[in-house]
Design a protein around this motif. Structure first.
Motif, short mmCIF file in Angstrom:
data_model
loop_
_atom_site.label_atom_id
_atom_site.label_comp_id
_atom_site.label_asym_id
_atom_site.label_seq_id
_atom_site.Cartn_x
_atom_site.Cartn_y
_atom_site.Cartn_z
N TYR A 261 0.85 -1.20 0.00
CA TYR A 261 0.00 0.00 0.00
C TYR A 261 0.87 1.24 0.00
O TYR A 261 1.81 1.33 0.80
CB TYR A 261 -0.92 -0.01 1.22
CG TYR A 261 -1.89 -1.16 1.17
CD1 TYR A 261 -3.14 -1.02 0.58
CD2 TYR A 261 -1.52 -2.40 1.66
CE1 TYR A 261 -4.02 -2.08 0.50
CE2 TYR A 261 -2.40 -3.48 1.59
CZ TYR A 261 -3.65 -3.32 1.01
OH TYR A 261 -4.49 -4.37 0.92
N ASP A 262 0.56 2.14 -0.90
CA ASP A 262 1.32 3.39 -0.99
C ASP A 262 1.36 4.09 0.38
O ASP A 262 0.31 4.24 1.03
CB ASP A 262 0.66 4.31 -2.03
CG ASP A 262 1.44 5.58 -2.26
OD1 ASP A 262 2.11 5.66 -3.30
OD2 ASP A 262 1.39 6.49 -1.40
N PHE B 105 5.25 -5.66 -7.22
CA PHE B 105 6.24 -5.73 -8.30
C PHE B 105 6.28 -4.43 -9.12
O PHE B 105 7.25 -4.18 -9.83
CB PHE B 105 5.95 -6.92 -9.22
CG PHE B 105 5.78 -8.21 -8.46
CD1 PHE B 105 6.74 -8.61 -7.54
CD2 PHE B 105 4.66 -9.02 -8.65
CE1 PHE B 105 6.59 -9.79 -6.81
CE2 PHE B 105 4.51 -10.20 -7.92
CZ PHE B 105 5.47 -10.58 -7.00
N ASP B 106 5.23 -3.61 -9.02
CA ASP B 106 5.20 -2.33 -9.74
C ASP B 106 5.55 -1.15 -8.84
O ASP B 106 5.55 -0.01 -9.29
CB ASP B 106 3.80 -2.08 -10.31
CG ASP B 106 3.40 -3.11 -11.34
OD1 ASP B 106 4.32 -3.68 -11.97
OD2 ASP B 106 2.19 -3.37 -11.50
N ALA B 107 5.77 -1.43 -7.56
CA ALA B 107 5.98 -0.34 -6.61
C ALA B 107 7.43 0.15 -6.63
O ALA B 107 8.32 -0.53 -7.14
CB ALA B 107 5.62 -0.80 -5.20
N TYR B 108 7.61 1.36 -6.11
CA TYR B 108 8.96 1.88 -5.86
C TYR B 108 9.15 1.91 -4.35
O TYR B 108 8.22 2.23 -3.62
CB TYR B 108 9.13 3.27 -6.46
CG TYR B 108 9.17 3.21 -7.97
CD1 TYR B 108 10.38 2.99 -8.63
CD2 TYR B 108 8.00 3.30 -8.72
CE1 TYR B 108 10.41 2.88 -10.01
CE2 TYR B 108 8.03 3.18 -10.10
CZ TYR B 108 9.25 2.97 -10.74
OH TYR B 108 9.28 2.85 -12.09
N SER C 79 14.40 0.09 6.88
CA SER C 79 13.00 0.18 6.48
C SER C 79 12.85 0.17 4.96
O SER C 79 13.74 0.59 4.24
CB SER C 79 12.37 1.45 7.06
OG SER C 79 12.99 2.59 6.51
N VAL C 80 11.71 -0.37 4.53
CA VAL C 80 11.39 -0.44 3.11
C VAL C 80 10.00 0.17 2.96
O VAL C 80 9.03 -0.39 3.47
CB VAL C 80 11.39 -1.91 2.63
CG1 VAL C 80 11.03 -2.00 1.16
CG2 VAL C 80 12.75 -2.57 2.88
N ILE C 81 9.92 1.35 2.35
CA ILE C 81 8.65 2.08 2.32
C ILE C 81 8.14 2.19 0.89
O ILE C 81 8.84 2.66 0.00
CB ILE C 81 8.83 3.47 2.99
CG1 ILE C 81 9.24 3.23 4.45
CG2 ILE C 81 7.54 4.28 2.92
CD1 ILE C 81 9.47 4.47 5.26
#
Ligand SMILES: [Zn+2]
Ligand SMILES: [Zn+2]
Length: 191
Positions: free
Chosen positions: A117-118, A128-131, A145-147
């Motif tokens: 979730y953004d 897989f499409d997120a940054y 952390s990975v945001i």
């Protein structure tokens, strides 16, 4: 009294307040307010819908089974945890994106889907499409952390405020899993 307590006090007076307004009241960026309310949200004190926050009046102890993260054993308290959907439609959840990436390592032999979730808008994204902003100063759960963000633009904006690296899914996965390998190797060397 710190800003988070003050935010709760404001919400006790009023039913709801927007992030924009909070940022004006405290003279800090909306990103900073988002970080505060994310922590308050994780501890179950408030609820957020888009840019507006509410006090959480629901009693969490009712009808609420706390799951544990299969990677780090922390209780999963986030309202929208990282979710991996396996071939058999079974889902596994992780406390955060950090542990989520390690879960992918466990299920790498299977075709899986993953939902995150953004961080700002809360809208669901295929992981897989997120940054991802990896290793920033903002550590809502596990470190590094990975945001997640739905666009590179918002990820870069976040990075400007909190540091870290903007990576796509594969890069973030490799960065994290490789990092642990390095740590394990260095432990071995010491022995
Ligand atoms: Zn975890
Ligand atoms: Zn975590």
């Amino acid at each position: 009294m710190d800003r988070k307590e003050k935010i709760l006090d404001i919400l006790k007076e009023r039913e709801k307040i927007s992030v924009k307004e909070l940022s004006r009241i405290f003279k800090v960026s909306e990103m900073t307010i988002y970080r505060d309310i994310r922590e308050l949200e994780n501890s179950g004190k408030l609820k957020r819908k888009y840019g507006v926050v509410y006090l959480n009046k629901e009693d969490k102890s009712k009808n609420f089974v706390i799951k544990q993260c299969p990677v780090c054993d922390k209780p999963i308290t986030r309202p929208r945890p990282y979710k991996i959907i396996l071939e058999n439609d079974e889902t596994v959840e992780a406390c955060c994106e950090h542990c989520g990436l390690f879960l992918h390592q466990k299920y790498r032999e299977q075709q899986v889907n993953a939902i995150t979730y953004d961080f700002i808008t809360d809208s669901p994204i295929t992981a897989f499409d997120a940054y991802f902003v990896v290793g920033s100063e903002a550590v809502p759960c596990c470190s590094p952390s990975v945001i997640p963000f739905s666009t590179k633009e918002t990820a870069l904006k976040f990075q400007k405020g909190f540091g870290g690296e903007v990576l796509d899914f594969v890069e973030a996965y490799n960065r994290l899993t490789k990092r642990i390998k390095i740590e394990i190797n260095s432990i071995k060397k010491k022995n």
